[in-house]
Design a protein around this motif. Structure first.
Motif, PDB file in Angstrom:
ATOM      1  N   VAL A  96      -1.294   4.101  10.057  1.00  0.00           N
ATOM      2  CA  VAL A  96       0.023   4.699   9.474  1.00  0.00           C
ATOM      3  C   VAL A  96       1.047   3.936  10.251  1.00  0.00           C
ATOM      4  O   VAL A  96       1.294   3.754  11.120  1.00  0.00           O
ATOM      5  N   ARG A  97       2.200   3.720   9.245  1.00  0.00           N
ATOM      6  CA  ARG A  97       3.289   2.831   9.729  1.00  0.00           C
ATOM      7  C   ARG A  97       4.556   3.682  10.129  1.00  0.00           C
ATOM      8  O   ARG A  97       4.975   4.313   9.491  1.00  0.00           O
ATOM      9  N   ALA A  98       4.546   3.332  11.278  1.00  0.00           N
ATOM     10  CA  ALA A  98       5.649   4.236  12.081  1.00  0.00           C
ATOM     11  C   ALA A  98       6.694   3.278  12.582  1.00  0.00           C
ATOM     12  O   ALA A  98       6.628   2.193  13.036  1.00  0.00           O
ATOM     13  N   ASP A 146       5.637   5.467   6.679  1.00  0.00           N
ATOM     14  CA  ASP A 146       5.099   6.431   6.759  1.00  0.00           C
ATOM     15  C   ASP A 146       5.538   7.557   7.632  1.00  0.00           C
ATOM     16  O   ASP A 146       5.447   8.774   7.460  1.00  0.00           O
ATOM     17  N   VAL A 147       5.865   7.166   8.866  1.00  0.00           N
ATOM     18  CA  VAL A 147       6.266   8.227   9.837  1.00  0.00           C
ATOM     19  C   VAL A 147       7.688   7.632  10.437  1.00  0.00           C
ATOM     20  O   VAL A 147       7.704   6.409  10.654  1.00  0.00           O
ATOM     21  N   PRO A 164       7.838  10.318   3.536  1.00  0.00           N
ATOM     22  CA  PRO A 164       7.359  10.014   4.736  1.00  0.00           C
ATOM     23  C   PRO A 164       7.537  11.224   5.695  1.00  0.00           C
ATOM     24  O   PRO A 164       8.225  12.293   5.414  1.00  0.00           O
ATOM     25  N   THR A 165       6.809  11.159   6.730  1.00  0.00           N
ATOM     26  CA  THR A 165       7.149  12.269   7.741  1.00  0.00           C
ATOM     27  C   THR A 165       7.925  12.115   8.862  1.00  0.00           C
ATOM     28  O   THR A 165       8.238  11.004   9.184  1.00  0.00           O
ATOM     29  N   GLY A 179       9.721   2.244   0.495  1.00  0.00           N
ATOM     30  CA  GLY A 179       8.693   3.053   0.660  1.00  0.00           C
ATOM     31  C   GLY A 179       7.511   2.598   1.664  1.00  0.00           C
ATOM     32  O   GLY A 179       6.338   2.852   1.483  1.00  0.00           O
ATOM     33  N   GLU A 180       7.982   1.808   2.551  1.00  0.00           N
ATOM     34  CA  GLU A 180       7.076   1.225   3.732  1.00  0.00           C
ATOM     35  C   GLU A 180       6.886   1.996   5.035  1.00  0.00           C
ATOM     36  O   GLU A 180       6.573   1.307   6.061  1.00  0.00           O
ATOM     37  N   ARG A 225       0.477  10.867   2.436  1.00  0.00           N
ATOM     38  CA  ARG A 225       0.973   9.522   1.945  1.00  0.00           C
ATOM     39  C   ARG A 225       0.037   9.109   0.745  1.00  0.00           C
ATOM     40  O   ARG A 225       0.479   8.431  -0.110  1.00  0.00           O
ATOM     41  N   THR A 250       0.094  13.300   7.900  1.00  0.00           N
ATOM     42  CA  THR A 250       0.761  12.240   7.376  1.00  0.00           C
ATOM     43  C   THR A 250      -0.073  11.384   6.361  1.00  0.00           C
ATOM     44  O   THR A 250       0.270  11.283   4.989  1.00  0.00           O
ATOM     45  N   ALA A 251      -1.221  10.770   6.827  1.00  0.00           N
ATOM     46  CA  ALA A 251      -2.062  10.166   6.130  1.00  0.00           C
ATOM     47  C   ALA A 251      -2.529  10.654   4.620  1.00  0.00           C
ATOM     48  O   ALA A 251      -2.387  10.113   3.643  1.00  0.00           O
TER      49      ALA A 251
END
Length: 733
Positions: A115-117, A141-142, A92-93, A138-139, A86, A82-83
């Motif tokens: 990673v922003r989950a 990530d997961v 996003p994942t 777009g904020e 992105r 994911t990182a």
């Protein structure tokens, strides 16, 4: 569930459908840097197959199935991928994750890697709009999604299309849940096939599990291969050895009453903190109470614990503020405490694969962890109950489809329930499967039939039942086995070709645990475990839709027609009185009920329940529900109570219209219909009730749905009883 309103999810520009998603030349170095952030260790290196999985996803855009032991680091694969995605501008994942505790662990792990989950599940409904807004900006990530969301109309219609178009990576965690051959099949997971078919070409997919045998792997692989063009996508399978060098396994066969005293005596000797698993919620509560009475810092954890309580309990275990959580399987997949020192089972799960999954919580980051199974005489009865919740037969399916097809509009589950002979949880399972297969559709307001042809796969369901029976026999073999290494046995059931003897278990090296009791603390436990008395809550409302099956009641039961809360000696699965109840209600070799007078042991428990009841007004009379299976048992209980308690003996109620019909099983509405107007108060009994100055004690042998007691109490109240106090020997709930 509330509609998923808010800003539309704005997908990033779709990447090209072919070619690597990241630069292959720098992938290895970039991946290691992310891994070091994730682990907070500059010397961190990938384990075997981890980097290979990342390469397959990001360079080959593959669909990858990872089957690796618990603690191997499956989450590291998807967080690293994911990182990198992105950073390359991908969307996003989306992780489909089955348990809230697993989601909480994953959010915390993601934050460590930068990673922003965020999650979307039934436990954080109030946060959905904020999460949706962050996705649009777009904020995120997961995004972790519970499988139940995939079956929710609002989510499917307003979230899923945008997510699918802009997704960077799809992860199916605990992928064995996809397969109905697995030990933990969940019908909501079948929606993943639809999601896979909607993904843009070239979207990488990762599925992970630690508990899949060869049959489950084949089934999951076939489902992962589905794409917009149909089946056929190649799936890369990375499978490693499933042995756990840190675990020391054992099975201790004790008499049922001795298991809890043994645990109370030796819990403090087990390393660190851990989990004590039970098979039922009631057992978890009772065992935790008993162990606390013996001086141990433990708490109960189950599916009935609310979200905030679960979070607090998990944190208490993670921080070693408790010696153990006494838990059901709700504390299972994905709960990550690397230094968990032990797992003890009071009662055997019905599958060695499920057992392997649960014991895998221990010993992830410690050299030694102890795993002990204490099987009990009630285990198989509990297995049978869970098996009864499996997929219904063809008659039930036809009935559900027929009712929906003839309905003028959507039918809610509560409205459908009284018209089909299925309990709520079994009905919901059936509807989910039919929904995934296209025969019904969940819409706002309930369910509708689609008109699509649907065939009952009798042969497949028969094979699933046979597989379940095979798993149960394997668990019996594990419990009884003294010739095959414990770890090797479990690994071979998972079709691990590298399975070898572990050299540490009680088969390889002899018992590592004490096998005797000194008696310390037994008196305290005896008082807690053998304390009889379970509240039987009075029914206060009639089931929905009774008018549709000829019973003209609805809404709340009038106060003047209700029973008060009653009591039973114990549940049939209780560790203390359960064995005595099972003996009292046993059947012979031909399946006929064994009948006889109530034993002094059980009657003593009944009298203690009465002494400790705490009623507002003492009963002055006793009446019994007529029993066709165990008349001696019920009549002797009533007459002894009348004699000992100096109560007026009102005899028994009378059977009308052939007496109650039906039996165990069926939903609440059907159970009520089976007893409605089939019990009555004889005229002589009614005349005696008219002159009573206090409540009537209503006696029965077994409580299941509570509708027999509810209807019997209503008849007594209508005959003039000022209050009715139900009393039973055993209860299923």
């Amino acid at each position: 569930m509330p509609a998923a309103t808010g800003p539309a999810v704005a997908p990033p520009p779709a990447p090209p459908a072919e070619g690597p998603l990241v630069d292959p030349a720098t992938l290895d170095d970039d991946a290691r840097q992310v891994l070091r952030r994730l682990t907070a260790r500059e010397d961190a290196v990938f384990r075997e197959d981890q980097l290979e999985a990342v390469r397959a996803l990001l360079v080959d855009r593959a669909r990858v199935l990872v089957v690796q032991r618990t603690g191997w680091g499956k989450s590291a694969v998807y967080f690293v991928a994911t990182a990198l995605l992105r950073a390359a501008g991908a969307g996003p994942t989306v992780i489909v994750s089955p348990l809230l505790s697993l989601m909480r662990n994953q959010v915390e792990a993601a934050a460590r890697a930068g990673v922003r989950a965020h999650t979307v599940n039934s436990g954080n409904v109030t946060e959905w709009q904020e999460v949706r807004a962050r996705l649009a900006a777009g904020e995120v990530d997961v995004l972790l999604v519970s499988p139940e969301r995939l079956n929710n109309p609002d989510f499917r219609e307003s979230w899923l299309p945008e997510l699918a178009r802009g997704i960077g990576l799809l992860v199916v965690d605990e992928a064995h849940c996809v397969s109905d051959w697995g030990h933990d099949f969940r019908p909501d997971y079948r929606r993943i096939r639809d999601l896979l078919a909607s993904l843009p070409q070239g979207t990488p997919v990762l599925a992970t599990t630690a508990t899949a045998n060869a049959r489950v792997v084949t089934d999951v692989t076939e489902q992962l291969a589905v794409s917009a063009d149909g089946p056929g996508r190649e799936v890369v399978t990375l499978r490693g050895p499933l042995g756990r060098d840190s675990l020391r396994l054992g099975v201790l066969q004790l008499a049922g009453p001795d298991r809890l005293p043994w645990l109370a005596e030796h819990l403090g000797d087990l390393p660190g903190s851990g989990i004590v698993y039970t098979l039922t919620v009631a057992q978890a509560t009772d065992v935790a109470e008993a162990l606390r009475a013996a001086g141990h810092e433990v708490r109960a954890y189950s599916g009935r614990s609310d979200t905030d309580e679960r979070v607090e309990l998990e944190r208490a275990l993670l921080d070693n503020r408790v010696k153990a959580l006494v838990a059901t399987s709700a504390l299972g997949m994905g709960f990550d405490k690397p230094d968990l020192g032990f797992v003890v089972h009071l009662g055997a799960p019905d599958s060695p694969i499920a057992y392997y999954q649960q014991v895998g919580r221990a010993g992830r980051a410690v050299e030694h962890a102890d795993v002990l199974l204490l099987p009990g005489p009630e285990d198989e009865q509990i297995w049978e109950w869970f098996a009864s919740m499996s997929f219904p037969g063809p008659h039930s399916v036809e009935r559900v489809l027929g009712v929906l097809a003839s309905a003028p509009g959507p039918v809610s589950t509560p409205a459908l329930e009284p018209r089909v002979e299925l309990r709520r949880n079994k009905l919901e399972l059936l509807l989910k499967v039919l929904d995934v297969d296209g025969a019904v559709r969940r819409v706002r307001g309930g369910w509708v039939a689609t008109g699509e042809e649907w065939h009952y796969e009798s042969a497949r369901y028969a094979r699933v039942e046979a597989a379940r029976a095979d798993e149960q026999q394997a668990m019996r073999d594990y419990v009884a086995g003294t010739a095959v290494c414990r770890m090797r046995f479990l690994r071979e059931r998972l079709d691990d070709p590298t399975a070898t003897d572990c050299g540490r278990c009680d088969v390889c090296a002899g018992p590592w645990y004490p096998t005797t009791l000194s008696g310390a603390g037994r008196d305290v436990l005896e008082e807690v475990v053998r304390r009889p008395g379970v509240v039987v809550e009075a029914r206060t409302s009639w089931p929905t839709g009774m008018g549709s099956i000829g019973v003209d009641v609805k809404g709340r039961i009038p106060e003047a027609e209700r029973a008060q809360d009653g009591r039973a000696v114990a549940r049939f699965t209780d560790l203390g009185w359960g064995a005595a109840l099972r003996r009292a209600t046993a059947r012979d070799e031909e399946g006929r009920p064994v009948d006889g007078p109530v034993t002094d042991e059980l009657f003593g428990a009944v009298t203690r329940v009465l002494r400790e009841w705490g009623w507002a007004e003492r009963p002055v009379a006793v009446v019994s529900v007529p029993s066709r299976a165990r008349p001696q048992l019920v009549v002797s209980l009533r007459t002894r109570l009348a004699e000992v308690g100096r109560l007026q003996d009102l005899g028994e109620l009378e059977l009308r219209h052939g007496g109650p019909s039906g039996g165990a099983g069926g939903n609440s509405a059907v159970r009520l219909a089976g007893v409605w107007e089939r019990l009555g108060v004889p005229a002589s009994t009614a005349a005696s009730i008219d002159g009573l100055s206090g409540p009537v004690l209503l006696v029965d042998d077994v409580v299941d749905s509570r509708w027999t007691l509810t209807v019997a109490a209503r008849e007594l109240r209508l005959a003039g009883a000022r209050a009715v106090l139900p009393l039973a020997l055993g209860t299923a709930g």
